[in-house]
Design an enzyme around this catalytic site. Structure first.
Site, PDB file in Angstrom:
ATOM      1  N   SER A 194       0.875  -1.173   0.000  1.00 55.81           N
ATOM      2  CA  SER A 194       0.000   0.000   0.000  1.00 55.81           C
ATOM      3  C   SER A 194       0.909   1.217   0.000  1.00 55.81           C
ATOM      4  O   SER A 194       2.093   1.132   0.338  1.00 55.81           O
ATOM      5  CB  SER A 194      -0.940  -0.010   1.207  1.00 55.81           C
ATOM      6  N   PHE A 199      13.805  14.714  10.241  1.00 58.61           N
ATOM      7  CA  PHE A 199      12.469  14.176  10.477  1.00 58.61           C
ATOM      8  C   PHE A 199      12.517  13.002  11.456  1.00 58.61           C
ATOM      9  O   PHE A 199      11.665  12.881  12.342  1.00 58.61           O
ATOM     10  CB  PHE A 199      11.842  13.757   9.156  1.00 58.61           C
ATOM     11  N   ASP A 249      -1.831  15.320  15.606  1.00 57.39           N
ATOM     12  CA  ASP A 249      -1.149  16.360  16.371  1.00 57.39           C
ATOM     13  C   ASP A 249      -2.037  17.589  16.490  1.00 57.39           C
ATOM     14  O   ASP A 249      -2.786  17.917  15.565  1.00 57.39           O
ATOM     15  CB  ASP A 249       0.159  16.765  15.685  1.00 57.39           C
TER      16      ASP A 249
END
Length: 280
Positions: free
Chosen positions: A6, A206, A99
């Site tokens: 996916s 990141f 978030d």
């Protein structure tokens, strides 16, 4: 039987970005993924753009799975989104806590993802296949591994069908996490999230933020390449392909690729893994 893949996209902010994403999606559709997912901004900030991409994916005949985060949201707003997706024929949702938007102090009517999963089940029954997040290296806000395992088990008990992990580069972290939740009686499929390495500097920043460990040997090797983007790309392809091979050999049910709205690296990784359809 080949493992399913996916692929995740984010909703572009510009018409040019949408045009590029259509081309990327066309290339990645050749891999015949089980579904394409589309992210959802903090506090629903990309709600309309997410829905626009999801509708396009569905119109093209692919399975589409919108992300839905609940933090900062009301039950009424989540109910409206669920109704929109159900009316559009969407049958899979990635249910997340998400978030808080910058500057927002209140969490809204939901605090945790298990509350969102429970609410979706109450509102829609079994209409949606619900994916939830898993964190093999533990959620960065978890107090300890035990708390994180408890949180994951609550999401499953609330009605999750399967899970997608945060990306990682240490296969043992995935296998240890799966063993730990299986020991708790959790038996849903847990699909490893895979981050192709597009460049090292951004990946390092990141990863430091989200708690995904870059092993020291990898970090030192990438740093040794400096600005040599070809060497970074080639090494990154080797590392990620080897990771995927080990995960699949160890029983992972599939692979979920974080595409960053790019197609070339995912296509090459799948080619190396022998995951291209026979017609290719």
């Amino acid at each position: 039987m080949k493992p399913e893949i996916s692929i995740e996209f984010f909703p572009p902010q510009t018409p040019e970005g949408m045009t590029k994403l259509r081309a990327v999606r066309g290339e990645l559709a050749k891999l015949r993924p089980a579904f394409f997912s589309v992210t959802f901004g903090a506090g629903g900030s990309t709600r309309e753009r997410t829905f626009a991409v999801i509708k396009e994916i569905a119109a093209e005949g692919h399975n589409a799975a919108p992300h839905l985060s609940c933090i900062g949201s009301t039950r009424a707003s989540i109910r409206d989104i669920l109704n929109d997706y159900r009316a559009a024929g969407i049958r899979r949702i990635v249910a997340l806590r998400g978030d808080l938007p910058s500057g927002m102090a209140e969490t809204g009517e939901f605090r945790y993802a298990n509350e969102l999963v429970e609410f979706i089940r109450q509102e829609t029954g079994d209409c949606f296949h619900l994916e939830v997040a898993a964190y093999p290296e533990w959620h960065p806000q978890a107090r300890n591994p035990q708390d994180d395992l408890d949180a994951f088990a609550r999401k499953v008990k609330a009605g999750a069908n399967s899970a997608i992990t945060q990306y990682f580069f240490n296969a043992d972290a995935y296998f240890n996490f799966v063993d730990a939740v299986r020991a708790r009686g959790v038996d849903i499929p847990i699909v490893p999230g895979i981050m192709p390495i597009f460049g090292f500097s951004k990946l390092a920043r990141f990863s430091d933020t989200c708690g995904a460990e870059i092993p020291r040997w990898m970090r030192k090797k990438f740093e040794s390449f400096g600005d040599d983007s070809d060497s970074i790309r080639a090494f990154g392809l080797d590392v990620v392909t080897a990771l995927c091979q080990r995960l699949l050999a160890g029983g992972a049910p599939g692979l979920h690729f974080y595409s960053m709205n790019q197609s070339v690296l995912i296509g090459e990784i799948c080619r190396r893994l022998g995951l291209e359809p026979p017609s290719q």
